[in-house]
Design an enzyme around this catalytic site. Structure first.
Site, PDB file in Angstrom:
ATOM      1  N   TRP A 137       0.839  -1.210   0.000  1.00  0.00           N
ATOM      2  CA  TRP A 137       0.000   0.000   0.000  1.00  0.00           C
ATOM      3  C   TRP A 137       0.866   1.249   0.000  1.00  0.00           C
ATOM      4  O   TRP A 137       0.561   2.227  -0.689  1.00  0.00           O
ATOM      5  CB  TRP A 137      -0.969  -0.026   1.170  1.00  0.00           C
ATOM      6  CG  TRP A 137      -1.853  -1.233   1.130  1.00  0.00           C
ATOM      7  CD1 TRP A 137      -1.950  -2.222   2.050  1.00  0.00           C
ATOM      8  CD2 TRP A 137      -2.763  -1.612   0.070  1.00  0.00           C
ATOM      9  NE1 TRP A 137      -2.848  -3.177   1.642  1.00  0.00           N
ATOM     10  CE2 TRP A 137      -3.361  -2.827   0.440  1.00  0.00           C
ATOM     11  CE3 TRP A 137      -3.128  -1.028  -1.150  1.00  0.00           C
ATOM     12  CZ2 TRP A 137      -4.303  -3.476  -0.378  1.00  0.00           C
ATOM     13  CZ3 TRP A 137      -4.057  -1.667  -1.950  1.00  0.00           C
ATOM     14  CH2 TRP A 137      -4.641  -2.881  -1.560  1.00  0.00           C
TER      15      TRP A 137
ATOM     16  N   ASP B 242      -1.704   6.625   6.572  1.00  0.00           N
ATOM     17  CA  ASP B 242      -2.700   5.647   6.134  1.00  0.00           C
ATOM     18  C   ASP B 242      -2.909   4.680   7.297  1.00  0.00           C
ATOM     19  O   ASP B 242      -2.037   3.870   7.610  1.00  0.00           O
ATOM     20  CB  ASP B 242      -2.173   4.910   4.893  1.00  0.00           C
ATOM     21  CG  ASP B 242      -3.103   3.793   4.418  1.00  0.00           C
ATOM     22  OD1 ASP B 242      -4.132   3.530   5.078  1.00  0.00           O
ATOM     23  OD2 ASP B 242      -2.791   3.186   3.369  1.00  0.00           O
TER      24      ASP B 242
ATOM     25  N   LYS C 151     -11.520  -2.571   6.917  1.00  0.00           N
ATOM     26  CA  LYS C 151     -10.644  -3.389   7.743  1.00  0.00           C
ATOM     27  C   LYS C 151     -11.127  -3.376   9.197  1.00  0.00           C
ATOM     28  O   LYS C 151     -11.277  -4.412   9.809  1.00  0.00           O
ATOM     29  CB  LYS C 151      -9.194  -2.909   7.673  1.00  0.00           C
ATOM     30  CG  LYS C 151      -8.656  -2.679   6.259  1.00  0.00           C
ATOM     31  CD  LYS C 151      -8.429  -3.965   5.503  1.00  0.00           C
ATOM     32  CE  LYS C 151      -8.160  -3.805   4.012  1.00  0.00           C
ATOM     33  NZ  LYS C 151      -7.269  -2.767   3.567  1.00  0.00           N
TER      34      LYS C 151
HETATM   35  C1  LIG Z   1      -6.666  -2.279   2.214  1.00  0.00           C
HETATM   36  C2  LIG Z   1      -5.706  -1.155   2.324  1.00  0.00           C
HETATM   37  C3  LIG Z   1      -5.650  -0.131   1.369  1.00  0.00           C
HETATM   38  C4  LIG Z   1      -6.514  -0.127   0.129  1.00  0.00           C
HETATM   39  O1  LIG Z   1      -7.822   0.117   0.462  1.00  0.00           O
HETATM   40  P1  LIG Z   1      -8.971   0.223  -0.643  1.00  0.00           P
HETATM   41  O2  LIG Z   1     -10.106   0.754   0.185  1.00  0.00           O
HETATM   42  O3  LIG Z   1      -9.193  -1.124  -1.190  1.00  0.00           O
HETATM   43  O4  LIG Z   1      -8.538   1.198  -1.666  1.00  0.00           O
HETATM   44  C5  LIG Z   1      -4.762   0.906   1.580  1.00  0.00           C
HETATM   45  N1  LIG Z   1      -3.952   0.925   2.648  1.00  0.00           N
HETATM   46  C6  LIG Z   1      -3.965  -0.039   3.582  1.00  0.00           C
HETATM   47  C7  LIG Z   1      -3.045   0.039   4.749  1.00  0.00           C
HETATM   48  C8  LIG Z   1      -4.850  -1.108   3.450  1.00  0.00           C
HETATM   49  O5  LIG Z   1      -4.861  -2.080   4.374  1.00  0.00           O
END
Ligand SMILES: *Cc1c(COP(=O)(O)O)cnc(C)c1O
Length: 358
Positions: free
Chosen positions: A102, A170, A194
């Site tokens: 990511w 993030d 998540k």
């Molecule tokens: C799953 C994830 C993403 C991507 O998320 P989407 O909503 O599918 O775009 C980005 N960063 C992290 C840390 C993630 O776990």
């Protein structure tokens, strides 16, 4: 049906209270006699949902009026573009750490808008640790990091002192899993699916003073943070259902509290890591000091047993343990809503499997 233990990395397990409230609201939302997914997002009943979800985020993270909270669409992945589009002007430089898939995607998108200085990377060891002791250049427009690397299973428990460089994180896969000082961040984002809700919405938190520092560039309306903030997540139709579920998860998080949530999460992670370290068949793939409490990555010493162990687990209702396709092995995701009892069931299966192979 016997209990299924959900170790999926995302979309992932949610608290039962949020599922139950969603089922009820799909039939009759807030006494309107209409389904949640057929009411106007401008109805007073639904506006109350967005307002409460927004306030809950502020309450849980102890944020004041100097922060704005919005629920956007496009996943965490769209944030990889919106961040540099809004804050990284042509010829300017942003600092990033490369700690996994990511983070790598965030870097790739930022390069479309300006210069990227990758100040630290753990790619040399397949992202199995977190780089430390790196310097953040003082002229960077911002510093971007990923608090929890969902795919590789490393987690940051401390954030670097950026010496005034705006800090962006993030937090898609560990937000609300433990207390942290949210006021050290200028911007935080997290895809809901998540640890907070279903897929379809992304939580974005922006310090208002940082909002004023956007790059001199024409930004399309839908990609401009200010537009969404000024319109309280309602510039266009928001992800009505997803925000509703987030609101219920956030109520549950607030009731438990982040301190107690951390204790729960620590107990679950300790139980599983202790078994991985004790059991002769399994080995953890991440540097011990960087082990994530959310995503536990491990492999079988004897690779031939891997498919067999996964089948063994499936038969016991232990679901979602296959590692990400880019790493292989196993990954147990232990998000907030997963109970200790589910981790115990996995540990029991690991011990039973060990006895079988003796
Ligand atoms: C799953 C994830 C993403 C991507 O998320 P989407 O909503 O599918 O775009 C980005 N960063 C992290 C840390 C993630 O776990």
């Amino acid at each position: 049906m016997s209990k299924v233990h959900n170790f999926s990395a995302g979309p992932a397990i949610l608290p039962k209270s949020a599922i139950d409230a969603s089922v009820a609201a799909l039939q009759n939302f807030a006494g309107t006699g209409l389904s949640l997914i057929e009411v106007s997002h401008r109805s007073k009943e639904y506006e109350a949902v967005v307002d409460e979800a927004t306030q809950l985020v502020k309450d849980i993270l102890k944020l004041g009026d100097d922060y704005a909270v919005v629920f956007l669409q496009g996943g965490a992945s769209l944030q990889f573009d919106m961040i540099p589009m809004n804050w990284l002007g042509d010829g300017e430089t942003a600092a990033y750490t490369n700690t996994g898939v990511w983070a790598g995607r965030a870097i790739k998108e930022a390069k479309l808008f300006g210069n990227v200085n990758v100040v630290a990377s753990s790619e040399d060891k397949n992202f199995s640790y977190l780089p430390k002791g790196y310097a953040i250049p003082s002229d960077a427009k911002y510093f971007h990091c990923t608090s929890n690397n969902t795919i590789y299973g490393t987690e940051m428990f401390d954030f670097p002192n950026t010496n005034g460089v705006p800090l962006i994180c993030d937090m898609s896969s560990d937000i609300f899993s433990r207390p942290f000082d949210a006021t050290q961040f200028d911007m935080i984002y997290a895809g809901a699916q998540k640890n907070m809700g279903p897929a379809g919405t992304t939580l974005v938190i922006v310090k208002k003073s940082f909002l004023e520092k956007r790059a001199k560039r024409t930004i399309p309306t839908m990609l401009d943070y200010k537009i969404h903030i000024d319109n309280g997540s309602m510039y266009n139709t928001p992800s009505v259902f997803a925000i509703f579920v987030c609101m219920h998860t956030l109520r549950w998080v607030k009731e438990i509290g982040l301190e107690a949530m951390e204790a729960r999460n620590k107990a679950k992670a300790d139980l599983l890591y202790n078994e991985i370290d004790r059991n002769s068949l399994f080995v953890g793939t991440v540097a011990k000091e960087d082990r994530s409490r959310m995503n536990v990555n491990f492999v079988l010493n004897n690779k031939d047993y891997e498919a067999e162990f996964l089948k063994f687990c499936e038969a016991k209702g232990l679901s979602g343990l296959k590692g990400h396709r880019s790493v292989g092995g196993l990954r147990a995701s232990l998000y907030n809503a997963l109970e200790l009892e589910s981790v115990q069931a996995l540990v029991d299966a690991m011990q039973e499997f060990e006895a079988m192979k003796k």
